[in-house]
Design an enzyme around this catalytic site. Structure first.
Site, PDB file in Angstrom:
ATOM      1  N   ASP A  63      15.991  38.724  46.017  1.00  0.00           N
ATOM      2  CA  ASP A  63      17.139  38.564  46.610  1.00  0.00           C
ATOM      3  C   ASP A  63      17.240  36.975  46.954  1.00  0.00           C
ATOM      4  O   ASP A  63      16.070  36.580  47.427  1.00  0.00           O
ATOM      5  CB  ASP A  63      17.189  39.300  47.909  1.00  0.00           C
ATOM      6  CG  ASP A  63      18.601  39.205  48.857  1.00  0.00           C
ATOM      7  OD1 ASP A  63      19.011  37.978  49.092  1.00  0.00           O
ATOM      8  OD2 ASP A  63      19.052  40.219  49.242  1.00  0.00           O
ATOM      9  N   SER A 134      36.093  31.086  42.930  1.00  0.00           N
ATOM     10  CA  SER A 134      37.081  32.319  42.571  1.00  0.00           C
ATOM     11  C   SER A 134      38.605  31.732  42.793  1.00  0.00           C
ATOM     12  O   SER A 134      38.659  31.087  43.737  1.00  0.00           O
ATOM     13  CB  SER A 134      36.851  33.551  43.229  1.00  0.00           C
ATOM     14  OG  SER A 134      38.143  34.505  43.288  1.00  0.00           O
ATOM     15  N   TYR A 158      36.197  37.693  51.849  1.00  0.00           N
ATOM     16  CA  TYR A 158      35.268  37.130  50.588  1.00  0.00           C
ATOM     17  C   TYR A 158      35.771  35.894  50.046  1.00  0.00           C
ATOM     18  O   TYR A 158      35.022  35.033  49.755  1.00  0.00           O
ATOM     19  CB  TYR A 158      35.740  38.306  49.452  1.00  0.00           C
ATOM     20  CG  TYR A 158      35.521  37.901  47.860  1.00  0.00           C
ATOM     21  CD1 TYR A 158      34.095  37.811  47.415  1.00  0.00           C
ATOM     22  CD2 TYR A 158      36.530  37.595  47.239  1.00  0.00           C
ATOM     23  CE1 TYR A 158      34.109  37.423  46.350  1.00  0.00           C
ATOM     24  CE2 TYR A 158      36.326  37.069  45.739  1.00  0.00           C
ATOM     25  CZ  TYR A 158      35.196  37.030  45.199  1.00  0.00           C
ATOM     26  OH  TYR A 158      34.802  36.573  43.913  1.00  0.00           O
ATOM     27  N   LYS A 162      33.530  32.034  49.689  1.00  0.00           N
ATOM     28  CA  LYS A 162      33.680  31.036  48.644  1.00  0.00           C
ATOM     29  C   LYS A 162      33.959  29.835  48.869  1.00  0.00           C
ATOM     30  O   LYS A 162      33.704  28.865  48.440  1.00  0.00           O
ATOM     31  CB  LYS A 162      34.566  31.757  47.580  1.00  0.00           C
ATOM     32  CG  LYS A 162      34.134  33.001  46.725  1.00  0.00           C
ATOM     33  CD  LYS A 162      33.007  32.770  45.963  1.00  0.00           C
ATOM     34  CE  LYS A 162      32.358  33.961  45.357  1.00  0.00           C
ATOM     35  NZ  LYS A 162      31.367  34.082  44.606  1.00  0.00           N
TER      36      LYS A 162
HETATM   37  N1  UFG Z   1      46.022  46.797  40.384  1.00  0.00           N
HETATM   38  C1  UFG Z   1      46.581  47.864  40.343  1.00  0.00           C
HETATM   39  N2  UFG Z   1      45.762  48.875  40.332  1.00  0.00           N
HETATM   40  C2  UFG Z   1      44.826  48.984  40.385  1.00  0.00           C
HETATM   41  C3  UFG Z   1      43.979  47.964  40.579  1.00  0.00           C
HETATM   42  C4  UFG Z   1      44.788  46.592  40.481  1.00  0.00           C
HETATM   43  O1  UFG Z   1      47.864  47.833  40.108  1.00  0.00           O
HETATM   44  O2  UFG Z   1      43.913  50.061  40.600  1.00  0.00           O
HETATM   45  C5  UFG Z   1      46.835  45.330  40.294  1.00  0.00           C
HETATM   46  C6  UFG Z   1      46.565  44.611  41.628  1.00  0.00           C
HETATM   47  O3  UFG Z   1      47.590  44.737  42.501  1.00  0.00           O
HETATM   48  C7  UFG Z   1      46.834  43.244  40.872  1.00  0.00           C
HETATM   49  C8  UFG Z   1      46.293  43.384  39.457  1.00  0.00           C
HETATM   50  O4  UFG Z   1      46.079  44.710  39.310  1.00  0.00           O
HETATM   51  O5  UFG Z   1      47.804  42.599  40.820  1.00  0.00           O
HETATM   52  C9  UFG Z   1      44.579  42.887  39.518  1.00  0.00           C
HETATM   53  O6  UFG Z   1      44.063  43.526  40.253  1.00  0.00           O
HETATM   54  P1  UFG Z   1      42.151  43.130  40.331  1.00  0.00           P
HETATM   55  O7  UFG Z   1      41.708  43.854  41.462  1.00  0.00           O
HETATM   56  O8  UFG Z   1      41.932  43.653  38.920  1.00  0.00           O
HETATM   57  O9  UFG Z   1      41.981  41.962  40.473  1.00  0.00           O
HETATM   58  P2  UFG Z   1      42.577  40.727  41.703  1.00  0.00           P
HETATM   59  O10 UFG Z   1      43.594  39.721  41.078  1.00  0.00           O
HETATM   60  O11 UFG Z   1      42.970  41.509  42.982  1.00  0.00           O
HETATM   61  O12 UFG Z   1      41.211  40.067  42.046  1.00  0.00           O
HETATM   62  C10 UFG Z   1      40.396  39.549  41.170  1.00  0.00           C
HETATM   63  C11 UFG Z   1      38.817  39.725  41.530  1.00  0.00           C
HETATM   64  C12 UFG Z   1      38.569  38.909  42.719  1.00  0.00           C
HETATM   65  C13 UFG Z   1      38.903  37.606  42.487  1.00  0.00           C
HETATM   66  C14 UFG Z   1      40.344  37.428  41.953  1.00  0.00           C
HETATM   67  C15 UFG Z   1      40.674  36.125  41.603  1.00  0.00           C
HETATM   68  O13 UFG Z   1      38.757  41.204  42.181  1.00  0.00           O
HETATM   69  O14 UFG Z   1      37.186  38.930  43.062  1.00  0.00           O
HETATM   70  O15 UFG Z   1      40.462  38.121  40.993  1.00  0.00           O
HETATM   71  O16 UFG Z   1      42.100  35.959  41.381  1.00  0.00           O
HETATM   72  F1  UFG Z   1      38.845  36.686  43.422  1.00  0.00           F
END
Ligand code: UFG
Length: 348
Positions: A63, A134, A158, A162
């Site tokens: 760690d 991020s 989170y 960052k």
């Molecule tokens: N989404 C869905 N259904 C799901 C999961 C996601 O519709 O089951 C949508 C979300 O609403 C979003 C898009 O898909 O519009 C992308 O979602 P993600 O969870 O894949 O990614 P995020 O953009 O929310 O977040 C990711 C990472 C973070 C990072 C971020 C940076 O999880 O750690 O991108 O933009 F910080």
């Protein structure tokens, strides 16, 4: 050159280790395996072995908050006459949801871990670091695509960890008489997998992110994809993200190390994305078409903490680094599906 990769067994970390080995770097990984799998780095080495190339990764299970472990690690390579020259720092927790439920865990692992790492790096005169930041730090912004100087306004713990780490790095850079070389890489949405299908994303439990969710629905592991919201102010009502192939992102790290090497001291923030927006429906549609599969979907409420659109302005990265993303959405969907088919249970 010897590089330490913290959190190197994770999704982006393992692909970056592969890219580093391809470029001839000697690497050591420190990983606690709390949120990653031992098999990922074995597979990285295996990819080379299959092509009759011998590669090696030194692995330390530990760690980064444990200063003694880090100190011993740096000392070992110093004594061997092959000191650690740079660090690529991935280690940390990354679930938005978990960070809301357990912020202290996030501040402890992400921020305290980074402080400990920097202290030991400084002690051993290793002052080059590429930090895994991020796009989430920008929060909700009206100015799209997002430039690096856009307002920093994270909307969850989170993201705030960052930002805190970026600030600690900046303070370290400016206050110190020693010369640091620091790059904060602000990732957009990495998806896909290495084209071999040997390494990829293997979330523990039900995925939070959309791409592994899609591949698991396509494989019949999960029933349907819930699309979070259909009334966003976009052309089809679903959220837009800037998806980037994980190997393009990985290669961006090597280009960043090479860029930092040109300077005596430097601090830089770089967006790593493709600069192209894709809606949830477009992603699902592309995945279905190129892989000839069906993804069952259902609309549900918006997810707390989501924002409508995140697209990178990647001009700075394109102009500074000897790098540009080469793989399109079709390639991301093909490679991600290949990984899922070859590894129905991920690394388990
Ligand atoms: N989404 C869905 N259904 C799901 C999961 C996601 O519709 O089951 C949508 C979300 O609403 C979003 C898009 O898909 O519009 C992308 O979602 P993600 O969870 O894949 O990614 P995020 O953009 O929310 O977040 C990711 C990472 C973070 C990072 C971020 C940076 O999880 O750690 O991108 O933009 F910080």
């Amino acid at each position: 050159m010897r590089v330490l990769v913290t959190g190197g067994a994770g999704f982006i970390g393992s692909h970056t280790c592969l890219a580093l080995l391809e470029k001839g770097y000697e690497i050591i990984v420190i990983d606690s395996y709390i949120n990653s799998h031992k098999r990922s780095l074995k597979r990285v080495v295996e990819i080379f072995t299959r092509n009759n190339i011998v590669k090696h990764i030194d692995i330390e299970v530990g760690d980064i908050r444990d200063e003694k472990v880090l100190d011993k690690l740096f000392l070992r390579y110093k004594d061997l006459g092959n000191p650690i020259k740079a660090v690529i720092h991935f280690a940390g927790r990354k679930s938005v949801k978990e960070s809301v439920l357990n912020p202290l865990l996030y501040w402890d692992i992400n921020v305290n871990g980074s402080i400990t790492l920097l202290r030991v790096m400084d002690k051993y005169n290793c002052r080059t670091i590429v930090f895994s930041s991020s796009a989430t730090i920008y929060g909700v912004s009206n100015c799209l695509p997002l430039k690096e100087n856009a307002k920093i306004k994270p909307i969850n713990p989170y993201g705030r960890t960052k930002v805190a780490i970026e600030q600690i790095l900046s303070d370290t850079f400016h206050s110190h008489t020693n010369k640091w070389k620091i790059a904060n890489l602000r990732y957009f949405n990495p998806i896909g997998a290495h084209s071999s299908g040997m390494i990829g994303e293997s979330p523990i439990g039900i995925p939070n992110n959309i791409f592994p969710y899609i591949t698991q629905v396509a494989a019949g592991v999960l029933d349907e994809l819930k699309i979070f919201g259909k009334d966003w102010p976009t052309s089809d009502g679903t959220c837009i993200r800037d998806y980037i192939h994980v190997m393009d992102l990985a290669e961006g790290h090597i280009a960043t190390l090479e860029y930092l090497n040109n300077f005596e001291k430097k601090i830089v923030n770089l967006n790593l994305g493709r600069g192209l927006g894709t809606s949830v429906l477009e992603l699902v549609d592309t995945f279905e078409k190129v892989n000839n599969v069906k993804i069952s979907t259902n609309f549900s409420n918006r997810r707390i903490g989501d924002c409508c659109t995140l697209i990178a302005d990647n001009c700075l990265a394109l102009s500074c680094l000897n790098w540009s993303p080469k793989r399109d959405l079709v390639k991301m969907c093909l490679d991600g599906w290949k990984w899922q088919l070859l590894n129905p249970d991920g690394y388990q």
